[in-house]
Design a protein around this motif. Sequence first.
Motif, mmCIF file in Angstrom:
data_model
loop_
_atom_site.group_PDB
_atom_site.id
_atom_site.type_symbol
_atom_site.label_atom_id
_atom_site.label_comp_id
_atom_site.label_asym_id
_atom_site.label_seq_id
_atom_site.Cartn_x
_atom_site.Cartn_y
_atom_site.Cartn_z
ATOM 1 N N PRO A 84 -2.386 18.286 28.503
ATOM 2 C CA PRO A 84 -2.331 17.661 29.829
ATOM 3 C C PRO A 84 -2.338 18.716 30.933
ATOM 4 O O PRO A 84 -2.892 18.494 32.002
ATOM 5 C CB PRO A 84 -1.015 16.885 29.817
ATOM 6 N N ALA A 110 -5.880 13.315 35.552
ATOM 7 C CA ALA A 110 -4.810 12.323 35.480
ATOM 8 C C ALA A 110 -5.326 11.032 36.110
ATOM 9 O O ALA A 110 -5.823 11.032 37.233
ATOM 10 C CB ALA A 110 -3.577 12.832 36.211
ATOM 11 N N SER A 139 -5.441 6.832 37.268
ATOM 12 C CA SER A 139 -4.666 5.847 38.039
ATOM 13 C C SER A 139 -4.194 4.743 37.106
ATOM 14 O O SER A 139 -4.609 3.591 37.188
ATOM 15 C CB SER A 139 -5.507 5.276 39.177
ATOM 16 N N ASP A 196 -0.536 3.333 34.728
ATOM 17 C CA ASP A 196 0.908 3.452 34.606
ATOM 18 C C ASP A 196 1.226 4.225 33.328
ATOM 19 O O ASP A 196 0.318 4.686 32.631
ATOM 20 C CB ASP A 196 1.583 2.071 34.663
ATOM 21 N N ARG A 197 2.491 4.344 33.009
ATOM 22 C CA ARG A 197 2.886 5.148 31.844
ATOM 23 C C ARG A 197 2.453 4.540 30.518
ATOM 24 O O ARG A 197 2.471 5.204 29.488
ATOM 25 C CB ARG A 197 4.381 5.397 31.873
ATOM 26 N N TYR A 234 -0.649 3.376 30.181
ATOM 27 C CA TYR A 234 -2.106 3.479 30.293
ATOM 28 C C TYR A 234 -2.770 2.189 30.773
ATOM 29 O O TYR A 234 -3.935 1.941 30.477
ATOM 30 C CB TYR A 234 -2.740 3.969 28.982
ATOM 31 N N ALA A 280 -0.868 6.499 41.994
ATOM 32 C CA ALA A 280 -0.593 6.579 40.558
ATOM 33 C C ALA A 280 -1.254 7.818 39.949
ATOM 34 O O ALA A 280 -0.642 8.528 39.149
ATOM 35 C CB ALA A 280 -1.077 5.317 39.850
ATOM 36 N N GLU A 309 0.710 10.810 41.009
ATOM 37 C CA GLU A 309 1.968 10.876 40.268
ATOM 38 C C GLU A 309 1.744 11.381 38.846
ATOM 39 O O GLU A 309 2.469 12.260 38.367
ATOM 40 C CB GLU A 309 2.623 9.497 40.226
ATOM 41 N N ARG A 310 0.732 10.855 38.152
ATOM 42 C CA ARG A 310 0.440 11.332 36.795
ATOM 43 C C ARG A 310 0.075 12.820 36.820
ATOM 44 O O ARG A 310 0.464 13.587 35.949
ATOM 45 C CB ARG A 310 -0.716 10.543 36.172
ATOM 46 N N GLU A 367 3.188 14.948 37.340
ATOM 47 C CA GLU A 367 3.976 14.958 36.105
ATOM 48 C C GLU A 367 3.410 15.980 35.124
ATOM 49 O O GLU A 367 4.159 16.751 34.513
ATOM 50 C CB GLU A 367 3.969 13.569 35.452
ATOM 51 N N ARG A 368 2.099 15.996 34.989
ATOM 52 C CA ARG A 368 1.453 16.961 34.088
ATOM 53 C C ARG A 368 1.677 18.387 34.581
ATOM 54 O O ARG A 368 1.967 19.291 33.796
ATOM 55 C CB ARG A 368 -0.044 16.668 33.981
ATOM 56 N N GLU A 377 -9.273 9.443 39.144
ATOM 57 C CA GLU A 377 -8.813 10.509 38.258
ATOM 58 C C GLU A 377 -8.724 11.776 39.089
ATOM 59 O O GLU A 377 -9.620 12.069 39.881
ATOM 60 C CB GLU A 377 -9.784 10.708 37.089
#
Length: 118
Positions: A11, A24, A26, A28-29, A31, A43, A46-47, A50-51, A108
């Motif tokens: 990631p 990453a 758009s 949710d956790r 997928y 989203a 945010e992903r 996080e990565r 993405e």
Amino acid sequence: MTTNIAHPYSPAKRFGNQIYVSGALSVDRDYQPVDGRREALDAAMERMTERLATVGGEIKDLVKLTYFVTDLSLREEANQQFIDHFLEAGPARTFVEASALPYGATVEIDAIAIVDEE
């Protein structure tokens, strides 16, 4: 770090003081694609952050982002997102339309960051 067969890549990968963040989506956790224009952009951001954090990076370390979107008209919302997240001189950005993205996502974001050496 362990990868699974569905996602056989890192990631995020740190090499010295450079961090490369894989795209990453758009989602949710779980997928599931996130509905709404700004919600989808948020989203994906945010992903991506996080990565970035998995290898010690922070949003302040970003130097380059690439947005892939299924609707080029998201550009204005993406510009507002940049204003909201990068108050000072923000990172460079590329904005590209793609015909489709995995998991039904509409956005993405991949990124490059530079961090202080440990």
